[in-house]
Scaffold this motif. Sequence first.
Motif, PDB file in Angstrom:
ATOM      1  N   UNK A   1      32.099  51.018  47.733  1.00 28.80           N
ATOM      2  CA  UNK A   1      31.746  50.548  46.531  1.00 28.80           C
ATOM      3  C   UNK A   1      32.544  51.162  45.374  1.00 28.80           C
ATOM      4  N   UNK A   2      33.050  50.438  44.623  1.00 27.79           N
ATOM      5  CA  UNK A   2      33.764  50.907  43.268  1.00 27.79           C
ATOM      6  C   UNK A   2      33.047  50.482  41.871  1.00 27.79           C
ATOM      7  N   UNK A   3      33.768  50.767  40.762  1.00 24.58           N
ATOM      8  CA  UNK A   3      33.197  50.536  39.851  1.00 24.58           C
ATOM      9  C   UNK A   3      33.120  49.342  39.289  1.00 24.58           C
ATOM     10  N   UNK A   4      34.051  48.365  39.534  1.00 24.21           N
ATOM     11  CA  UNK A   4      33.805  47.036  39.172  1.00 24.21           C
ATOM     12  C   UNK A   4      32.912  46.246  40.113  1.00 24.21           C
ATOM     13  N   UNK A   5      32.671  46.530  41.407  1.00 23.72           N
ATOM     14  CA  UNK A   5      31.500  46.017  42.069  1.00 23.72           C
ATOM     15  C   UNK A   5      30.255  46.515  41.449  1.00 23.72           C
ATOM     16  N   UNK A   6      30.244  47.536  41.294  1.00 29.58           N
ATOM     17  CA  UNK A   6      29.021  48.209  40.938  1.00 29.58           C
ATOM     18  C   UNK A   6      28.543  47.580  39.479  1.00 29.58           C
ATOM     19  N   UNK A   7      29.454  47.337  38.552  1.00 36.46           N
ATOM     20  CA  UNK A   7      29.160  46.563  37.383  1.00 36.46           C
ATOM     21  C   UNK A   7      28.523  45.188  37.683  1.00 36.46           C
ATOM     22  N   UNK A   8      29.305  44.492  38.387  1.00 40.35           N
ATOM     23  CA  UNK A   8      28.983  43.141  38.808  1.00 40.35           C
ATOM     24  C   UNK A   8      27.581  43.118  39.616  1.00 40.35           C
ATOM     25  N   UNK A   9      27.374  44.194  40.214  1.00 46.22           N
ATOM     26  CA  UNK A   9      25.881  44.168  40.991  1.00 46.22           C
ATOM     27  C   UNK A   9      24.746  44.395  39.996  1.00 46.22           C
ATOM     28  N   UNK A  10      25.082  45.279  38.937  1.00 46.64           N
ATOM     29  CA  UNK A  10      23.931  45.535  38.082  1.00 46.64           C
ATOM     30  C   UNK A  10      23.890  44.328  36.996  1.00 46.64           C
ATOM     31  N   UNK A  11      25.038  43.629  36.935  1.00 47.85           N
ATOM     32  CA  UNK A  11      24.919  42.463  35.949  1.00 47.85           C
ATOM     33  C   UNK A  11      23.702  41.605  36.492  1.00 47.85           C
TER      34      UNK A  11
ATOM     35  N   UNK B   1      20.778  42.897  42.645  1.00 51.99           N
ATOM     36  CA  UNK B   1      22.155  43.815  43.035  1.00 51.99           C
ATOM     37  C   UNK B   1      22.575  43.141  44.701  1.00 51.99           C
ATOM     38  N   UNK B   2      21.415  43.223  45.356  1.00 50.91           N
ATOM     39  CA  UNK B   2      21.647  42.673  46.706  1.00 50.91           C
ATOM     40  C   UNK B   2      21.960  41.296  46.870  1.00 50.91           C
TER      41      UNK B   2
ATOM     42  N   UNK C   1      25.395  39.411  48.609  1.00 51.95           N
ATOM     43  CA  UNK C   1      25.513  38.843  49.825  1.00 51.95           C
ATOM     44  C   UNK C   1      26.028  37.167  49.229  1.00 51.95           C
ATOM     45  N   UNK C   2      26.565  37.185  48.174  1.00 48.10           N
ATOM     46  CA  UNK C   2      27.230  36.134  47.567  1.00 48.10           C
ATOM     47  C   UNK C   2      26.361  35.022  46.852  1.00 48.10           C
ATOM     48  N   UNK C   3      25.185  35.436  46.316  1.00 48.68           N
ATOM     49  CA  UNK C   3      24.524  34.549  45.605  1.00 48.68           C
ATOM     50  C   UNK C   3      24.094  35.386  44.303  1.00 48.68           C
ATOM     51  N   UNK C   4      24.870  35.682  43.211  1.00 52.15           N
ATOM     52  CA  UNK C   4      24.770  36.551  42.173  1.00 52.15           C
ATOM     53  C   UNK C   4      23.451  35.724  41.227  1.00 52.15           C
ATOM     54  N   UNK C   5      22.810  36.546  40.698  1.00 53.87           N
ATOM     55  CA  UNK C   5      21.779  35.879  39.707  1.00 53.87           C
ATOM     56  C   UNK C   5      22.375  35.493  38.427  1.00 53.87           C
ATOM     57  N   UNK C   6      22.022  34.291  37.945  1.00 52.32           N
ATOM     58  CA  UNK C   6      22.789  34.085  36.680  1.00 52.32           C
ATOM     59  C   UNK C   6      21.428  34.238  35.632  1.00 52.32           C
ATOM     60  N   UNK C   7      21.707  34.232  34.448  1.00 50.62           N
ATOM     61  CA  UNK C   7      20.500  34.321  33.475  1.00 50.62           C
ATOM     62  C   UNK C   7      20.063  32.843  33.215  1.00 50.62           C
TER      63      UNK C   7
END
Length: 537
Positions: free
Chosen positions: A4-14, A197-198, A202-208
């Motif tokens: 886990x790096x910073x870019x991935x952490x940020x995208x997960x939290x978004x 974040x999960x 798994x490739x299903x990012x939540x959009x607003x």
Amino acid sequence: MKILNGELYAKMLISGANNLSNYKEKINALNVFPVPDGDTGSNMATTVTSGIKGVLELNDKNLANVSHKISRNMLLGARGNSGVILSQIFRGFADSFSNKNEINGFELVEGFRSATNKAYLSVLKPIEGTILTVIREVTEKLEKTITPSTTMEQIFEIAIDRARISCDNTRNLLPVLKEVGVNDSGGEGLFLIFQGMHRFLIGEPVELSNEQINISDFVSDTEVYDGEFGYCTEFILELSDPKKFSKEKLINQISSIANSLVVVQDEDWVKIHGHVLKPGNLLNAAQKYGEFIKIKSENMTIQANESKNLANSSKDAKKINSGIVSCNTGQGIINTMKENGTHFIIEGGQTNNPSTSDIIKAVEKVNSDTVFILPNNSNIILSAQQAVQTITNKKVIIIPTKTQIQGISAIMNFNEDSDWEDNKELMEDAIKSVGTGEVTVASRTTEMNGIKINQGDYLAIANNKIVATAHTYVDAAKKTVDYLIKDNSELVTIYYGTESTEVDASDVANYIESNYDTEVEIKNGEQKIYHFLIGVE
């Protein structure tokens, strides 16, 4: 994925922030008290959204840098007790990730342990059956489960599975949750963040969702709202198609961007009043329905604070021994606080908790080396404590007022020319000697303190405890004063709100004068949600 790096952490939290924002109204509805003022979801969404603001623009894969930025943003944007605790959870992650460019699964679990420890340290008396329990039990599960082969996806799958069980069990740990039949709202908010974040992993990012975009823009503004009042915006709109116009639809669309909202329709005209951070947002939303006949927008920040010379830190301003910052809502109550010596008012309270940053800015604008903060709401005290820890150039003291009535009592006993020790003693004594009554409508059917409550009943609340219900708000007010008035009570002050009238307040006053030997004062508080706020001294 095992790194886990910073870019991935940020995208997960978004993704986590979006997930919470999309469901924040459901979290708000978990309010233990059956009154329409739940704001845990809004506070947590505001806090986490503040955290992610601008992190992708950093274009940084260094986890230490990104997690520190997120933690700092959350601290300044934290609103309400739930928001403060959430900011401390992510402060714990940032502490654990310090000096690390990237981490493996074991180091991530170390971050969960740090987050748990920081969360528990953030409150004076940790209570189980809350968000604290959820983060702790998730951490304990991870510590017992993961192996070198466990992926990041699996770690968060374990986390959300355990968080789900933990949330469902909160009502068994905290009697008041079991009594009203709800889970802890803070724990549910944390679950939604981890779930989002999960889903990114798994490739299903939540959009607003489209519904929430305007709300998010509103609550995560870049703090240009400097004076805590914004703009009083009024306009008259001539409708393009009056027959198709729905006032309810318009209200639903603009209620997320305007406080103190009033919408009145007269045939093909609509008059709208609201307090907004950005008048253009309100005007653009309304213009879809017609054309403007008249527009007026005034900066309430300047109006509210210029009389005390506090909208700036001018060198010519008189320096005082002690200053007061107070959190209030309802223009009538705000006026009372100003008239009695409050130096800076942050417009906020129930359903609209100010952030840590709001409080810091307000304290800095008071021309005194010693500043008292009156939170006037138990859900603002933790944010005030965070602000105190951040400010180093002034002595800042929190007077733990939990209601606006206590705040009024405190300011009545404050003197800016007195020593801070004297002011502290007098104000603390004052809040102990005043009883607070509140009357509002029940938002759901439940049972509390042995009292059966039906949705639509009016609640008699005395010192933050529901003591009775009634079919009218006037009768509820009478039951409230019956509970609060003692043999030695001398004065009852009734503040009527936007949902009641002076005639209603007079009815309550006549009842008091007929049954008790005490003076009564009536004032227009202009507060929302509560039909009456009542002080008994």
